[in-house]
Design a protein around this motif. Structure first.
Motif, PDB file in Angstrom:
ATOM      1  N   THR A 118      -8.301  -6.941 -12.057  1.00  0.00           N
ATOM      2  CA  THR A 118      -8.577  -5.609 -12.580  1.00  0.00           C
ATOM      3  C   THR A 118      -7.908  -4.589 -11.666  1.00  0.00           C
ATOM      4  N   ASN A 119      -7.925  -3.350 -12.070  1.00  0.00           N
ATOM      5  CA  ASN A 119      -7.316  -2.286 -11.277  1.00  0.00           C
ATOM      6  C   ASN A 119      -8.379  -1.578 -10.444  1.00  0.00           C
ATOM      7  N   ILE A 120      -8.082  -1.396  -9.167  1.00  0.00           N
ATOM      8  CA  ILE A 120      -8.961  -0.668  -8.243  1.00  0.00           C
ATOM      9  C   ILE A 120      -8.210   0.601  -7.841  1.00  0.00           C
ATOM     10  N   ASP A 121      -8.847   1.755  -7.991  1.00  0.00           N
ATOM     11  CA  ASP A 121      -8.173   3.014  -7.661  1.00  0.00           C
ATOM     12  C   ASP A 121      -7.768   3.089  -6.196  1.00  0.00           C
ATOM     13  N   SER A 122      -8.651   2.661  -5.299  1.00  0.00           N
ATOM     14  CA  SER A 122      -8.390   2.767  -3.865  1.00  0.00           C
ATOM     15  C   SER A 122      -8.951   1.544  -3.144  1.00  0.00           C
ATOM     16  N   LEU A 123      -8.119   0.923  -2.324  1.00  0.00           N
ATOM     17  CA  LEU A 123      -8.542  -0.215  -1.500  1.00  0.00           C
ATOM     18  C   LEU A 123      -8.374   0.175  -0.044  1.00  0.00           C
ATOM     19  N   GLN A 124      -9.457   0.132   0.701  1.00  0.00           N
ATOM     20  CA  GLN A 124      -9.411   0.416   2.130  1.00  0.00           C
ATOM     21  C   GLN A 124      -9.690  -0.882   2.869  1.00  0.00           C
ATOM     22  N   VAL A 125      -8.763  -1.264   3.744  1.00  0.00           N
ATOM     23  CA  VAL A 125      -8.901  -2.460   4.567  1.00  0.00           C
ATOM     24  C   VAL A 125      -9.309  -2.004   5.963  1.00  0.00           C
ATOM     25  N   ILE A 126     -10.403  -2.580   6.471  1.00  0.00           N
ATOM     26  CA  ILE A 126     -10.863  -2.265   7.827  1.00  0.00           C
ATOM     27  C   ILE A 126     -10.687  -3.519   8.667  1.00  0.00           C
ATOM     28  N   TYR A 127      -9.814  -3.419   9.649  1.00  0.00           N
ATOM     29  CA  TYR A 127      -9.535  -4.548  10.538  1.00  0.00           C
ATOM     30  C   TYR A 127     -10.630  -4.651  11.588  1.00  0.00           C
ATOM     31  N   THR A 134      -5.247   2.187   3.828  1.00  0.00           N
ATOM     32  CA  THR A 134      -5.697   2.508   2.475  1.00  0.00           C
ATOM     33  C   THR A 134      -4.533   2.378   1.499  1.00  0.00           C
ATOM     34  N   LEU A 135      -4.796   1.669   0.408  1.00  0.00           N
ATOM     35  CA  LEU A 135      -3.812   1.476  -0.663  1.00  0.00           C
ATOM     36  C   LEU A 135      -4.399   2.050  -1.953  1.00  0.00           C
ATOM     37  N   THR A 136      -3.535   2.551  -2.832  1.00  0.00           N
ATOM     38  CA  THR A 136      -4.012   3.089  -4.103  1.00  0.00           C
ATOM     39  C   THR A 136      -3.462   2.280  -5.269  1.00  0.00           C
ATOM     40  N   ASP A 137      -4.188   2.331  -6.379  1.00  0.00           N
ATOM     41  CA  ASP A 137      -3.808   1.654  -7.613  1.00  0.00           C
ATOM     42  C   ASP A 137      -3.487   0.182  -7.352  1.00  0.00           C
ATOM     43  N   VAL A 138      -4.508  -0.580  -6.965  1.00  0.00           N
ATOM     44  CA  VAL A 138      -4.344  -1.945  -6.482  1.00  0.00           C
ATOM     45  C   VAL A 138      -4.872  -2.946  -7.510  1.00  0.00           C
TER      46      VAL A 138
END
Length: 149
Positions: A118-127, A134-138
């Protein structure tokens, strides 16, 4: 009088069941819009918080019957992960634990990209060190690596 009662029941049933039937024709998660996903990595595991909006019919359904019926939506999104454990589902937020999603290679953990379905508007990866990306439209998670430290 029986005919009138039958017509009222028929109209009531039709107005309730038609949106449900139309929902089955749509894509699996059309009733749900995924605003944000936060992935926090800890050694080989990842903890995911998903923020979403439900359409009107789905919101009424959840208010009436609870959030347990949303589990299948999250099972399908995280179907490429072998051990996805839903820890909590709320009316607009879900928390999922993804076990053993990264592998250890030398002094780094490696996480391979996976399709979300599915499409996610914003993906934030926390290491693990606190750094974020942060990535958009993922639609897929990115390939990620991070220190063992």
């Amino acid at each position: 009088m029986k005919v009138l009662s039958f017509l009222v029941l028929f109209i009531l049933f039709s107005s309730v069941s038609m949106p449900a039937l139309a929902q089955e024709v749509k894509e699996e998660n059309d009733f749900m819009h995924f605003d944000r996903m936060v992935m926090r990595f800890d050694e080989t595991n990842a903890y995911v918080t998903v923020t979403y909006d439900l359409d009107t019919f789905a919101r009424m359904y959840v208010l009436a019957f609870g959030t347990r019926h949303l589990e299948s939506s999250f099972d399908s999104i995280f179907s490429e992960y072998e051990e996805a454990e839903i820890e909590e589902i709320g009316y607009d937020t879900a928390i999922i634990k993804l076990k053993d999603v990264s592998r250890l290679s030398d002094s780094y953990y490696l996480h391979d990209s996976r399709d979300l379905g599915t499409n996610i508007d914003s993906l934030q990866v926390i290491y693990p060190g606190g750094t974020t990306k942060t990535l958009t439209d993922v639609k897929v998670t990115p390939n990620i690596f991070y220190d063992k430290s």
